[in-house]
Design a protein around this motif. Sequence first.
Motif, PDB file in Angstrom:
ATOM      1  N   GLU A 138       0.839  -1.353   0.057  1.00 16.83           N
ATOM      2  CA  GLU A 138      -0.002  -0.046   0.098  1.00 16.83           C
ATOM      3  C   GLU A 138       0.811   1.455  -0.068  1.00 16.83           C
ATOM      4  O   GLU A 138       0.387   2.095  -0.729  1.00 16.83           O
ATOM      5  N   LYS A 139       1.969   1.084   0.834  1.00 15.51           N
ATOM      6  CA  LYS A 139       2.783   2.340   0.701  1.00 15.51           C
ATOM      7  C   LYS A 139       3.386   2.555  -0.671  1.00 15.51           C
ATOM      8  O   LYS A 139       3.610   3.705  -1.095  1.00 15.51           O
ATOM      9  N   ILE A 140       3.934   1.643  -1.433  1.00 13.92           N
ATOM     10  CA  ILE A 140       4.168   1.695  -2.722  1.00 13.92           C
ATOM     11  C   ILE A 140       3.177   2.073  -3.534  1.00 13.92           C
ATOM     12  O   ILE A 140       3.495   3.063  -4.370  1.00 13.92           O
ATOM     13  N   ASN A 141       1.943   1.584  -3.416  1.00 13.57           N
ATOM     14  CA  ASN A 141       0.854   2.114  -4.215  1.00 13.57           C
ATOM     15  C   ASN A 141       0.678   3.842  -3.987  1.00 13.57           C
ATOM     16  O   ASN A 141       0.188   4.402  -4.914  1.00 13.57           O
ATOM     17  N   GLU A 146       0.702   8.898  -6.436  1.00 18.41           N
ATOM     18  CA  GLU A 146       1.046  10.482  -6.177  1.00 18.41           C
ATOM     19  C   GLU A 146       1.964  10.789  -7.414  1.00 18.41           C
ATOM     20  O   GLU A 146       1.964  11.795  -7.780  1.00 18.41           O
ATOM     21  N   TRP A 147       3.011  10.076  -7.353  1.00 21.75           N
ATOM     22  CA  TRP A 147       3.956  10.587  -8.294  1.00 21.75           C
ATOM     23  C   TRP A 147       3.563  10.293  -9.836  1.00 21.75           C
ATOM     24  O   TRP A 147       3.869  11.418 -10.432  1.00 21.75           O
ATOM     25  N   ILE A 148       2.549   9.559 -10.019  1.00 23.73           N
ATOM     26  CA  ILE A 148       2.065   9.910 -11.556  1.00 23.73           C
ATOM     27  C   ILE A 148       0.941  11.123 -11.689  1.00 23.73           C
ATOM     28  O   ILE A 148       0.992  11.602 -12.619  1.00 23.73           O
ATOM     29  N   ARG A 149       0.359  11.156 -10.405  1.00 22.85           N
ATOM     30  CA  ARG A 149      -0.466  12.509 -10.668  1.00 22.85           C
ATOM     31  C   ARG A 149       0.363  13.739 -10.679  1.00 22.85           C
ATOM     32  O   ARG A 149      -0.228  14.578 -11.501  1.00 22.85           O
ATOM     33  N   LEU A 150       1.397  13.856  -9.974  1.00 23.15           N
ATOM     34  CA  LEU A 150       2.402  14.762 -10.107  1.00 23.15           C
ATOM     35  C   LEU A 150       2.882  15.163 -11.623  1.00 23.15           C
ATOM     36  O   LEU A 150       3.255  16.248 -11.877  1.00 23.15           O
ATOM     37  N   VAL A 167      11.309   4.068 -10.563  1.00 25.62           N
ATOM     38  CA  VAL A 167      12.311   3.210  -9.790  1.00 25.62           C
ATOM     39  C   VAL A 167      13.126   3.735  -9.033  1.00 25.62           C
ATOM     40  O   VAL A 167      13.372   3.469  -7.719  1.00 25.62           O
ATOM     41  N   ILE A 168      13.834   4.759  -9.623  1.00 25.64           N
ATOM     42  CA  ILE A 168      14.753   5.629  -8.562  1.00 25.64           C
ATOM     43  C   ILE A 168      14.351   6.166  -7.487  1.00 25.64           C
ATOM     44  O   ILE A 168      14.669   5.966  -6.391  1.00 25.64           O
ATOM     45  N   ASP A 169      13.318   6.839  -7.672  1.00 27.39           N
ATOM     46  CA  ASP A 169      12.463   7.567  -6.682  1.00 27.39           C
ATOM     47  C   ASP A 169      12.038   6.421  -5.630  1.00 27.39           C
ATOM     48  O   ASP A 169      11.960   7.119  -4.465  1.00 27.39           O
ATOM     49  N   LEU A 170      11.367   5.613  -6.101  1.00 27.36           N
ATOM     50  CA  LEU A 170      10.835   4.467  -5.246  1.00 27.36           C
ATOM     51  C   LEU A 170      12.043   3.947  -4.296  1.00 27.36           C
ATOM     52  O   LEU A 170      11.793   3.835  -3.123  1.00 27.36           O
ATOM     53  N   TYR A 171      13.130   3.710  -4.929  1.00 24.22           N
ATOM     54  CA  TYR A 171      14.268   3.267  -4.241  1.00 24.22           C
ATOM     55  C   TYR A 171      14.899   4.336  -2.933  1.00 24.22           C
ATOM     56  O   TYR A 171      15.082   3.962  -1.913  1.00 24.22           O
ATOM     57  N   ASN A 172      14.812   5.570  -3.530  1.00 27.16           N
ATOM     58  CA  ASN A 172      15.065   6.759  -2.639  1.00 27.16           C
ATOM     59  C   ASN A 172      13.999   6.837  -1.370  1.00 27.16           C
ATOM     60  O   ASN A 172      14.440   7.368  -0.304  1.00 27.16           O
ATOM     61  N   GLU A 173      12.968   6.295  -1.797  1.00 25.95           N
ATOM     62  CA  GLU A 173      12.025   6.427  -0.499  1.00 25.95           C
ATOM     63  C   GLU A 173      11.987   5.126   0.121  1.00 25.95           C
ATOM     64  O   GLU A 173      11.179   5.082   1.133  1.00 25.95           O
TER      65      GLU A 173
END
Length: 210
Positions: A138-141, A146-150, A167-173
């Motif tokens: 759920e945290k990934i979703n 939110e990334w896609i919306r922005l 993928v990079i931003d998810l990794y940093n998160e």
Amino acid sequence: MLKPTSQLELLQSIADGIAALFFPNVEVVIHDLSTNQVAYLANNLSKRKPGDDAGLDDFDINSGTPVTGPYEKLNWDGKKMRSVSIPARDEQGNPSYLLCVNLSTGMFEDARNALDMFLSVTRLQPQPQQLFKDDWQEKINTFLHEWIRLQNTSLSSLSREQKKQLVIDLYNEGAFKAKSAADYIANVLSLGRATVYKYLKELKKGEGAA
């Protein structure tokens, strides 16, 4: 030699076509303005019949408006209808018939009420904190959409470069800390697992160089 089609015959064909296309939710009524009577009904929903009074005393036939409506009225069964009225004119430009298309909205209102009841947030309970505190999917979703919306795009429209950046931003998160996160993210983004690992390897290599 073919007999010329009269105006009423043409209107009847139009009425039948509209009623057939939108069956069973549309009724089409033709009013004869010379007699102020119902001349024809297609898919009778209002329980009127040819020869009945058209009830057009308050209708401004001479307004010159090509289409009146949509306006709302109540049918005999208490269900609402949305209607448009279109005057048909003779060769001199005088209105001779009035074509009324009546859409019964009852079925759509029932469907809306059913959806409102089914989707009502008042019936929802908060997520059990202990059960979902580590819900990494759920945290990934949440982060992903939110990334896609922005980015003002959609999941199905992401380019390969956008997927890589995501993928990079998810990794940093910290999204890849969960054991199966890489497989899950690859599946959601329609990427091969090897591609995701390749992006991560490049990212970690860059971090090492820095």
